[in-house]
Design a protein around this motif. Sequence first.
Motif, short mmCIF file in Angstrom:
data_model
loop_
_atom_site.label_atom_id
_atom_site.label_comp_id
_atom_site.label_asym_id
_atom_site.label_seq_id
_atom_site.Cartn_x
_atom_site.Cartn_y
_atom_site.Cartn_z
N CYS A 1 -41.77 37.41 -26.46
CA CYS A 1 -42.69 37.72 -27.54
C CYS A 1 -42.18 38.77 -28.52
O CYS A 1 -42.41 38.69 -29.71
N GLN B 1 -49.08 39.28 -18.64
CA GLN B 1 -48.79 38.89 -20.02
C GLN B 1 -47.30 38.71 -20.25
O GLN B 1 -46.87 38.19 -21.27
N ASP C 1 -39.25 39.42 -29.66
CA ASP C 1 -38.25 38.93 -30.60
C ASP C 1 -37.26 39.99 -31.05
O ASP C 1 -36.77 39.94 -32.16
N ASP C 2 -36.99 40.96 -30.21
CA ASP C 2 -36.09 42.02 -30.63
C ASP C 2 -35.21 42.41 -29.45
O ASP C 2 -35.66 43.10 -28.53
N ASP D 1 -42.33 41.25 -22.31
CA ASP D 1 -43.60 40.96 -22.95
C ASP D 1 -43.48 41.34 -24.43
O ASP D 1 -42.37 41.49 -24.94
N CYS D 2 -44.61 41.51 -25.10
CA CYS D 2 -44.55 41.68 -26.55
C CYS D 2 -44.00 43.02 -26.99
O CYS D 2 -43.74 43.23 -28.17
N SER D 3 -43.83 43.97 -26.08
CA SER D 3 -43.28 45.24 -26.54
C SER D 3 -41.91 45.56 -25.94
O SER D 3 -41.43 46.67 -26.08
N VAL E 1 -43.34 37.38 -19.50
CA VAL E 1 -42.70 36.13 -19.09
C VAL E 1 -41.40 36.47 -18.39
O VAL E 1 -40.81 37.53 -18.60
N THR F 1 -32.98 44.47 -29.18
CA THR F 1 -32.70 45.90 -29.05
C THR F 1 -33.79 46.61 -28.24
O THR F 1 -33.62 47.75 -27.86
N GLN F 2 -34.92 45.94 -28.01
CA GLN F 2 -35.98 46.55 -27.19
C GLN F 2 -35.84 46.22 -25.72
O GLN F 2 -36.70 46.56 -24.91
N THR G 1 -44.91 32.63 -17.56
CA THR G 1 -45.65 33.89 -17.43
C THR G 1 -45.73 34.28 -15.96
O THR G 1 -45.74 33.43 -15.08
#
Lengths: 147, 402
Positions: free
Chosen positions: B95, B263, B97-98, B213-215, B265, B100-101, B174
């Motif tokens: 989620c 949340q 999409d980066d 996850d998204c972050s 994956v 670098t994170q 997930t």
Amino acid sequence: MNAAKQSGAALITALMFLVILTMLALSSMTSTTLEERMAANSAESNRVFQVAETGLSVAFADPRSYSMRNTETNPYTRESSAIGINTGAATFEYQSVFRQQTEPPRQTGYEAGKAAAFHFNLRSEATSAAGTTSTLNQGAFQIGPKG
Amino acid sequence: MNANSQAKTGAMTNTLPATRLYAARPPQGQAGFSLIELMIAATISLLLLAGAAGLFLSNKRIYREQEESAVLQENGRFAMQLLQENIRMAGYVGCSDDVTQLTNNLKDDVKRNGVNLANLYNAADNRTGTLNAIEGIDGGGRAWLPSGSGQNSGRMKPGTDAISVRYLRGQAETLPRAMGNAQDGVSVIAPSGAAPTMADLSEFAHTIAGVADCSGGDVFIVTNAGGGVYRIDGEPVPLINLRHVAGSSRNKTNALSRSYDTQAVISQFIARRFYIGDTDGDATTDDPGLFYTGTNFSEQGYKHVQNELLIEGVEDMQILYGVDMDANSDNIADEFHTAATVPDWNKIVSVRIALLVRTLRENRDIQNTQTYNLLDKTVRMDGDGYRRRVFTTTILIRNRDA
């Protein structure tokens, strides 16, 4: 000079060469047909992929994609026929699912305490008349007030 | 009786001389050829044969040429498809999409089944210390940019480019249940649908996995897997628990950067390097092909391969990177650079790639002195017997397109 008295192998030889050449031509035809089918398939999958890309662009621009009510069990779904875009021999269908609320990503420049990023998963599936499908997923987020 | 037999013998002795007399004469309609007749017949049939043989040979040549150019096209198309699929996915980490994170939890000497993966998974950007989605080599014999890691790729053909991609496999699942803390194993649903057996568990051991996850997310190597049937929402679910213990050639720490809930994956974390190498492994590089090192392509049996031939006959690969130069990134490439001159690898939004593919066998009937344009490079042929074709494409890197 009746037929029984004639001799020689011209007919047989000619026939043999004919058979050999026919076999060559036939096998080259088979491989050409195969090649043609491979090229057609690759063109088809390419086309379907591009239609799915179109669907994703539309989904990305659709404000209704960004609703927190688009849940896993009840996603927001739309078809290309409902939008009125002519995508040729293939159609697309996209859906949006709300995934998660996070701190705003660093590069957006929003302050972490006040704003939040709302992440959605956009998914576009294109299907051609011949049944080829291509599915693309893309994450998207929208910055909104924290809460 | 006696008289009768006498008469028979008489009849026989009478006919014998007549037969001999008959055989001495040439039978009507079966006369042989005279020498002149034979010569004429031989000459005519020779002429006919020569004509037919010529036809046959030219047909055979056409057939061969068609076959070779078909194989050439097929190789080019297949190579392009593979590269497109991989480069398009570069940098996908779920989620967020980066890339670098992501936190890279792998040790610098990480190995899998004896294959040293250090350069593949620890090729961190020298400046930011994060994993690179894309790396490149401009002209064989140099180090990977921007990380500066060694080639780790057999013998690269001089003057050709190479590309390396990292991403989370697309079919991410997930998490069926949240981790209790950052040191907990990460759960996945057993693929067999039943309580996992030892064989199921061993499938997962030493997999390099990413959980995100998204972050953000973590990359780790599965040190061992346990399993059993757990109750989730009152339903029995067979789970496999992927553990990630610290150790030499394994993970840096026992704990991931944080604990993940449902949340997030999980999937395999893929790293692949594509380059032009030599197929017969001798001192020269005159039998070129497209090679790769990294996660294998098989759906079953996860492993890493080193210097595996993908496609024969790929002679040259040139790559340009499309960089978005705008301060407010619009994800449109403003400039195309070679790997050596890319100003910022995190601003690459597309990749332009050119392949020079040649036929597999040399044809002595032709002399190829053509000039081929491969993006930033021009190749002039010295008159060998290979036919060639250039394949060019531009690939949008989906996960940079925010």
